[in-house]
Design a protein around this motif. Sequence first.
Motif, PDB file in Angstrom:
ATOM      1  N   SER A  17       0.795  -1.233   0.000  1.00  0.00           N
ATOM      2  CA  SER A  17       0.000   0.000   0.000  1.00  0.00           C
ATOM      3  C   SER A  17       0.826   1.282   0.000  1.00  0.00           C
ATOM      4  N   THR A  18       2.075   1.208  -0.446  1.00  0.00           N
ATOM      5  CA  THR A  18       2.896   2.421  -0.505  1.00  0.00           C
ATOM      6  C   THR A  18       2.789   3.132  -1.854  1.00  0.00           C
ATOM      7  N   GLN A  19       2.383   2.398  -2.901  1.00  0.00           N
ATOM      8  CA  GLN A  19       2.263   2.984  -4.226  1.00  0.00           C
ATOM      9  C   GLN A  19       0.876   2.712  -4.804  1.00  0.00           C
ATOM     10  N   LEU A  20       0.410   3.669  -5.609  1.00  0.00           N
ATOM     11  CA  LEU A  20      -0.829   3.520  -6.355  1.00  0.00           C
ATOM     12  C   LEU A  20      -0.504   3.798  -7.819  1.00  0.00           C
ATOM     13  N   ALA A  21      -0.869   2.871  -8.682  1.00  0.00           N
ATOM     14  CA  ALA A  21      -0.684   3.057 -10.125  1.00  0.00           C
ATOM     15  C   ALA A  21      -2.049   3.376 -10.720  1.00  0.00           C
ATOM     16  N   ASN A  49       1.718  10.601   0.645  1.00  0.00           N
ATOM     17  CA  ASN A  49       1.638  12.049   0.451  1.00  0.00           C
ATOM     18  C   ASN A  49       0.993  12.465  -0.883  1.00  0.00           C
ATOM     19  N   GLY A  50       0.629  11.501  -1.722  1.00  0.00           N
ATOM     20  CA  GLY A  50      -0.023  11.803  -2.989  1.00  0.00           C
ATOM     21  C   GLY A  50       0.886  12.325  -4.078  1.00  0.00           C
ATOM     22  N   LYS A  51       2.176  12.339  -3.836  1.00  0.00           N
ATOM     23  CA  LYS A  51       3.112  12.850  -4.836  1.00  0.00           C
ATOM     24  C   LYS A  51       3.337  11.846  -5.962  1.00  0.00           C
ATOM     25  N   VAL A  52       3.547  12.374  -7.155  1.00  0.00           N
ATOM     26  CA  VAL A  52       3.849  11.524  -8.312  1.00  0.00           C
ATOM     27  C   VAL A  52       5.288  11.051  -8.201  1.00  0.00           C
ATOM     28  N   LEU A  53       5.468   9.724  -8.182  1.00  0.00           N
ATOM     29  CA  LEU A  53       6.805   9.143  -8.149  1.00  0.00           C
ATOM     30  C   LEU A  53       7.380   8.991  -9.549  1.00  0.00           C
ATOM     31  N   GLN A  54       6.505   8.624 -10.499  1.00  0.00           N
ATOM     32  CA  GLN A  54       6.984   8.344 -11.846  1.00  0.00           C
ATOM     33  C   GLN A  54       5.798   8.328 -12.802  1.00  0.00           C
ATOM     34  N   THR A  55       6.064   8.682 -14.047  1.00  0.00           N
ATOM     35  CA  THR A  55       5.075   8.592 -15.114  1.00  0.00           C
ATOM     36  C   THR A  55       5.603   7.642 -16.173  1.00  0.00           C
ATOM     37  N   LEU A  56       4.816   6.630 -16.508  1.00  0.00           N
ATOM     38  CA  LEU A  56       5.189   5.632 -17.507  1.00  0.00           C
ATOM     39  C   LEU A  56       4.312   5.808 -18.727  1.00  0.00           C
ATOM     40  N   ARG A  57       4.871   5.547 -19.893  1.00  0.00           N
ATOM     41  CA  ARG A  57       4.105   5.662 -21.137  1.00  0.00           C
ATOM     42  C   ARG A  57       4.373   4.443 -22.011  1.00  0.00           C
ATOM     43  N   THR A  58       3.389   4.129 -22.833  1.00  0.00           N
ATOM     44  CA  THR A  58       3.582   3.114 -23.858  1.00  0.00           C
ATOM     45  C   THR A  58       3.908   3.836 -25.155  1.00  0.00           C
ATOM     46  N   TRP A  99      10.747   2.363 -11.863  1.00  0.00           N
ATOM     47  CA  TRP A  99      10.164   1.410 -12.799  1.00  0.00           C
ATOM     48  C   TRP A  99      10.786   1.557 -14.182  1.00  0.00           C
ATOM     49  N   SER A 100      11.245   0.443 -14.734  1.00  0.00           N
ATOM     50  CA  SER A 100      11.794   0.449 -16.096  1.00  0.00           C
ATOM     51  C   SER A 100      11.171  -0.712 -16.872  1.00  0.00           C
ATOM     52  N   LYS A 101      10.910  -0.466 -18.146  1.00  0.00           N
ATOM     53  CA  LYS A 101      10.235  -1.460 -18.977  1.00  0.00           C
ATOM     54  C   LYS A 101      11.131  -2.679 -19.150  1.00  0.00           C
ATOM     55  N   ALA A 102      10.613  -3.848 -18.807  1.00  0.00           N
ATOM     56  CA  ALA A 102      11.384  -5.085 -18.903  1.00  0.00           C
ATOM     57  C   ALA A 102      11.087  -5.824 -20.200  1.00  0.00           C
ATOM     58  N   CYS A 103       9.801  -5.933 -20.548  1.00  0.00           N
ATOM     59  CA  CYS A 103       9.451  -6.651 -21.769  1.00  0.00           C
ATOM     60  C   CYS A 103       8.006  -6.391 -22.151  1.00  0.00           C
ATOM     61  N   VAL A 104       7.695  -6.755 -23.391  1.00  0.00           N
ATOM     62  CA  VAL A 104       6.338  -6.673 -23.909  1.00  0.00           C
ATOM     63  C   VAL A 104       5.932  -8.078 -24.333  1.00  0.00           C
ATOM     64  N   LEU A 105       4.854  -8.581 -23.766  1.00  0.00           N
ATOM     65  CA  LEU A 105       4.331  -9.906 -24.111  1.00  0.00           C
ATOM     66  C   LEU A 105       3.213  -9.698 -25.124  1.00  0.00           C
TER      67      LEU A 105
END
Length: 112
Positions: A17-21, A49-58, A99-105
């Motif tokens: 419960s420390t992160q929300l995606a 605290n509601g702060k943005v940790l990271q933004t991921l995109r496809t 978070w870093s992209k590992a693979c696409v299935l």
Amino acid sequence: SNNGDARIVGMAFSMDSTQLAAVSDCGCIPCMSGPSCKFCKITIFKVSNGKVLQTLRTNGDEGQARCIAFDPLGRLLAAGVRDASDIGRVILWTDPRNWSKACVLDNTQDNE
């Protein structure tokens, strides 16, 4: 893209419960077949605290994220994506500190 009508289409809490995606998209067809607009993204928030940790995109070849899930140990983040041709994929990211992209299935390939 559109005029800023982003909507949340999926979300998940990490098991500790420390992160929300949260997955958001604008619902436009161009974002499913080309580079996503600024509204089509996965945002990782720090719950305390509601702060943005990271933004991921496809990217445009992968499609738009539609759903999201953390693995039970919190080491992987999986997004279900769909492109303009209705082809589904799963994108995996690793390392909850950055978070870093590992693979696409891809379900259109024979993965035996």
